[in-house]
Design a protein around this motif. Structure first.
Motif, short mmCIF file in Angstrom:
data_model
loop_
_atom_site.label_atom_id
_atom_site.label_comp_id
_atom_site.label_asym_id
_atom_site.label_seq_id
_atom_site.Cartn_x
_atom_site.Cartn_y
_atom_site.Cartn_z
N PHE A 48 16.84 -28.44 8.80
CA PHE A 48 15.58 -28.97 8.25
C PHE A 48 15.42 -28.54 6.79
N LYS A 49 15.74 -27.29 6.52
CA LYS A 49 15.63 -26.79 5.15
C LYS A 49 16.61 -27.53 4.23
N HIS A 50 17.77 -27.80 4.78
CA HIS A 50 18.76 -28.51 3.97
C HIS A 50 18.31 -29.95 3.69
N ALA A 51 17.62 -30.54 4.64
CA ALA A 51 17.08 -31.90 4.44
C ALA A 51 16.13 -31.89 3.24
N HIS A 52 15.32 -30.84 3.14
CA HIS A 52 14.40 -30.72 1.99
C HIS A 52 15.18 -30.56 0.69
N GLU A 53 16.25 -29.79 0.77
CA GLU A 53 17.05 -29.55 -0.41
C GLU A 53 17.62 -30.87 -0.94
N GLU A 54 18.13 -31.69 -0.02
CA GLU A 54 18.72 -32.98 -0.42
C GLU A 54 17.63 -33.89 -1.02
N ARG A 55 16.44 -33.80 -0.47
CA ARG A 55 15.35 -34.63 -1.01
C ARG A 55 15.04 -34.19 -2.45
N ASN A 56 15.12 -32.90 -2.67
CA ASN A 56 14.89 -32.41 -4.03
C ASN A 56 15.99 -32.86 -4.99
N HIS A 57 17.20 -33.03 -4.47
CA HIS A 57 18.27 -33.56 -5.32
C HIS A 57 17.92 -35.00 -5.73
N MET A 58 17.39 -35.73 -4.77
CA MET A 58 16.97 -37.10 -5.06
C MET A 58 15.91 -37.08 -6.18
N MET A 59 14.94 -36.18 -6.05
CA MET A 59 13.86 -36.08 -7.05
C MET A 59 14.39 -35.67 -8.42
N LYS A 60 15.39 -34.81 -8.40
CA LYS A 60 15.97 -34.34 -9.66
C LYS A 60 16.56 -35.54 -10.42
N ILE A 61 17.25 -36.43 -9.70
CA ILE A 61 17.84 -37.60 -10.35
C ILE A 61 16.74 -38.56 -10.80
N LEU A 62 15.75 -38.74 -9.93
CA LEU A 62 14.64 -39.65 -10.28
C LEU A 62 13.98 -39.19 -11.59
#
Ligand code: OFO
Length: 183
Positions: A48-62
């Motif tokens: 679950f924590k890793h899922a959040h991390e990946e979402r933050n990667h998405m936000m970083k690119i956005l």
């Protein structure tokens, strides 16, 4: 006056990568739910924590696309494929997924190099390093599982592995503490 600092090719490539990170988040989310359902609370928490991390990667690119004056294209995210059939398969799939994402990251880095877009090239180096970390983590977990019997891990070994993962998740920052600046 055109204030877009990204070429069309780079803009498209970054948008595709952004969706890929969202897809990665969905995969971790699906696997976390699956693990939780199997009674592996430690592993579920880690995923679950890793899922959040990946979402933050998405936000970083956005955020980077916006910062460069280009257009963000938020599209549908592909659904994760079927659930794993075992814990060992789950981590094998995670490793494969990370390698796949590394290839995608390299593609964007290569494009930016070809276009001499040094800002994007520099930005992508963060992802190149992050993928090394994530591949290593997945590799180490797989190695541990192999030592403990791989597909044939006993219930005792699975129990200890789950408990160890509970401790490992403590090393991953809590989702609310992770920002796009510090993903
Ligand atoms: Fe986004 O870091 Fe893995 O996939």
């Amino acid at each position: 006056m055109n204030t877009n600092r990204l070429s069309k090719t780079i803009e498209t490539a970054l948008n595709i990568q952004m969706t890929k990170e969202a897809h990665a988040s969905q995969i971790y989310l699906a696997y976390a739910a699956w693990a939780g359902n199997q009674g592996f609370a430690g592993i579920a928490n880690f995923l679950f924590k890793h899922a959040h991390e990946e979402r933050n990667h998405m936000m970083k690119i956005l955020e980077y696309i916006l910062k460069r004056g280009a257009e963000v294209d938020v599209t549908a995210v592909p659904a994760p494929k079927e659930n794993p059939v075992s814990l060992f398969k789950c981590f094998e799939k995670i490793f494969e997924h990370e390698v796949d994402n590394t290839k995608a990251v390299y593609k964007v880095a290569k494009l930016s190099h070809e276009e001499e877009d040094w800002a994007t090239w520099n930005f992508m180096q963060w992802f190149v390093n992050e993928q090394v970390e994530e591949e290593t983590l997945a590799m180490n977990l797989l190695d541990k599982m192999k030592i403990a019997g791989g597909e044939k891990m006993s219930s005792n070994a699975l129990y200890s592995f789950d408990r160890d993962m509970e401790k490992t998740s403590g090393e991953v920052e809590a989702a609310q503490d992770v920002t796009t600046v510090n993903p």
